[in-house]
Design a protein around this motif. Structure first.
Motif, mmCIF file in Angstrom:
data_model
loop_
_atom_site.group_PDB
_atom_site.id
_atom_site.type_symbol
_atom_site.label_atom_id
_atom_site.label_comp_id
_atom_site.label_asym_id
_atom_site.label_seq_id
_atom_site.Cartn_x
_atom_site.Cartn_y
_atom_site.Cartn_z
ATOM 1 N N LYS A 1 11.547 86.843 71.703
ATOM 2 C CA LYS A 1 11.355 85.501 71.182
ATOM 3 C C LYS A 1 10.051 84.924 71.716
ATOM 4 O O LYS A 1 9.770 85.038 72.914
ATOM 5 C CB LYS A 1 12.534 84.610 71.568
ATOM 6 C CG LYS A 1 13.830 84.980 70.859
ATOM 7 C CD LYS A 1 14.949 84.002 71.196
ATOM 8 C CE LYS A 1 16.219 84.341 70.423
ATOM 9 N NZ LYS A 1 17.314 83.382 70.717
ATOM 10 N N GLY B 1 6.859 90.904 62.007
ATOM 11 C CA GLY B 1 6.036 91.980 62.555
ATOM 12 C C GLY B 1 4.624 91.869 62.014
ATOM 13 O O GLY B 1 4.360 91.095 61.093
ATOM 14 N N PRO C 1 13.210 89.133 62.019
ATOM 15 C CA PRO C 1 12.011 89.053 62.869
ATOM 16 C C PRO C 1 10.718 89.226 62.067
ATOM 17 O O PRO C 1 10.722 89.747 60.945
ATOM 18 C CB PRO C 1 12.199 90.220 63.859
ATOM 19 C CG PRO C 1 13.655 90.547 63.803
ATOM 20 C CD PRO C 1 14.098 90.238 62.407
ATOM 21 N N GLU D 1 11.503 85.307 66.430
ATOM 22 C CA GLU D 1 11.530 86.670 66.982
ATOM 23 C C GLU D 1 10.410 87.494 66.363
ATOM 24 O O GLU D 1 10.186 87.434 65.151
ATOM 25 C CB GLU D 1 12.864 87.343 66.694
ATOM 26 C CG GLU D 1 13.982 87.007 67.647
ATOM 27 C CD GLU D 1 15.193 87.900 67.451
ATOM 28 O OE1 GLU D 1 15.367 88.862 68.226
ATOM 29 O OE2 GLU D 1 15.955 87.636 66.520
ATOM 30 N N VAL D 2 9.732 88.287 67.175
ATOM 31 C CA VAL D 2 8.704 89.192 66.677
ATOM 32 C C VAL D 2 8.969 90.594 67.211
ATOM 33 O O VAL D 2 9.515 90.767 68.305
ATOM 34 C CB VAL D 2 7.288 88.741 67.092
ATOM 35 C CG1 VAL D 2 6.963 87.377 66.530
ATOM 36 C CG2 VAL D 2 7.125 88.751 68.598
ATOM 37 N N PHE D 3 8.596 91.589 66.419
ATOM 38 C CA PHE D 3 8.669 92.971 66.889
ATOM 39 C C PHE D 3 7.613 93.164 67.975
ATOM 40 O O PHE D 3 6.472 92.717 67.840
ATOM 41 C CB PHE D 3 8.423 93.943 65.738
ATOM 42 C CG PHE D 3 9.530 93.956 64.716
ATOM 43 C CD1 PHE D 3 10.739 94.577 64.978
ATOM 44 C CD2 PHE D 3 9.353 93.346 63.477
ATOM 45 C CE1 PHE D 3 11.762 94.591 64.030
ATOM 46 C CE2 PHE D 3 10.366 93.353 62.521
ATOM 47 C CZ PHE D 3 11.571 93.961 62.802
ATOM 48 N N CYS D 4 7.978 93.828 69.053
ATOM 49 C CA CYS D 4 7.072 93.943 70.198
ATOM 50 C C CYS D 4 7.227 95.308 70.854
ATOM 51 O O CYS D 4 8.222 96.005 70.645
ATOM 52 C CB CYS D 4 7.367 92.839 71.207
ATOM 53 S SG CYS D 4 8.964 93.013 72.005
ATOM 54 N N GLY E 1 13.050 92.707 58.460
ATOM 55 C CA GLY E 1 11.810 92.232 59.048
ATOM 56 C C GLY E 1 10.837 91.786 57.974
ATOM 57 O O GLY E 1 10.891 92.262 56.831
ATOM 58 N N THR F 1 12.557 93.520 69.757
ATOM 59 C CA THR F 1 11.974 92.204 69.500
ATOM 60 C C THR F 1 11.975 91.345 70.762
ATOM 61 O O THR F 1 12.659 91.661 71.738
ATOM 62 C CB THR F 1 12.762 91.451 68.407
ATOM 63 O OG1 THR F 1 14.097 91.192 68.873
ATOM 64 C CG2 THR F 1 12.812 92.233 67.111
#
Length: 297
Positions: A123, A88, A86, A293-296, A59, A121
């Motif tokens: 998108k 963050g 991803p 993609e992001v950490f969520c 990440g 994650t």
């Protein structure tokens, strides 16, 4: 898990620097291996991410405000490597608008670390814009006109926090002037006498202004908010409504959704992506659907 942490010690009026060691300790307690790179000047974050071997990491974390995230995203896209991890964020800036769309508030760094460590994650869309022969990317908003002029005024006043933007609003109101735009939204042309344009991927601007209440970060569209010719008195009445998003109900405000946007203005207008200043009109903007993609939560 191994993370590349891009950290702005000066974010949040240097509060980020005061809790730097706490954050490193918390990651270690979670069993996370960190490579920390500190930003030292404007757009340094772009260089740091661009020149890193991102395949080594699980990440890339932006620790700061929307400006730090803007730098990380642009460095990420300029990086020529493959297999990118991803993104963050640790929200610690004056504005943390993208974080708010992920249900994170300013300085909720412990919650943010838990989200990152969970590995979950999603998108999300990325906005790409071209100006003055250069290409940039953003996750939050791009503004021009009054909103960008407010950013110019607020930038040296960031020590005031979000109040800096309020000061900027009232200062710029004194010099309020309209300008003419030609805007193309997915092939359809419009001409307006305009006060400001906001091209939003997120609902929030500066973490307190609900600029685009219908925006979604993964729907494949950018939300376009136009404020057309309005008196100073009417603008004063409009300003408080941006906090709850009801400004979009006013006759002088128009809201659209579009994938591709082109804007020309009769005079060059400074562009303000994610609170930064980069380029001027004319500008072309495109939504890259679920491109990162992001950490969520």
């Amino acid at each position: 898990m191994k993370l590349l942490l891009i950290y702005n010690l000066h974010a949040g009026h240097k509060k980020a620097g005061k809790i730097f060691n706490k954050i490193k300790t918390r990651f270690v307690e979670k069993g996370i291996e960190l490579d920390v790179k500190l930003t030292e000047y404007r757009w340094h974050g772009i260089e740091l991410v661009k020149n890193s071997d991102l395949q080594k990491y699980d990440g890339v974390i932006a620790a700061g405000g929307d400006g730090t995230l803007f730098e990380v995203i642009n460095g990420y896209y300029q990086n020529r490597g493959s297999g990118k991890p991803p993104i963050g964020l640790l929200p610690m800036g004056t504005g943390n608008a993208f974080a708010r769309d992920l249900d994170l508030r300013t300085f909720e760094w412990e919650k943010a670390i838990n989200i990152i460590c969970s590995g979950k994650t999603r998108k999300v869309d990325v906005a790409q814009f071209s100006t003055e022969g250069k290409i940039f990317y953003y996750l939050n908003i791009l503004g021009l006109g009054f909103v960008a002029d407010v950013g110019v005024t607020a930038h040296p006043l960031k020590f005031l926090g979000n109040f800096a933007y309020t000061v900027g609003v009232f200062y710029q109101m004194v010099f309020l002037k309209t300008f003419k735009i030609e805007i193309k939204l997915d092939g359809k042309n419009y001409e307006r006498e305009n006060i400001f344009v906001e091209i939003s991927n997120t609902r929030w601007t500066g973490s307190t202004f609900l600029m685009a209440p219908e925006a979604e970060i993964d729907d494949g569209f950018l939300d376009v908010i136009l404020l057309n010719k309005v008196s100073r008195r009417k603008l004063l009445r409009l300003f408080p409504t941006i906090f709850n998003g009801t400004h979009v109900n006013m006759d002088e405000v128009e809201a659209f959704k579009a994938r591709k946007i082109t804007i020309h203005s009769n005079i060059p207008k400074i562009l303000a992506p994610d609170g930064e200043l980069a380029g001027s009109t004319p500008v072309e903007i495109e939504c890259l659907h679920q491109a990162i993609e992001v950490f969520c939560p």
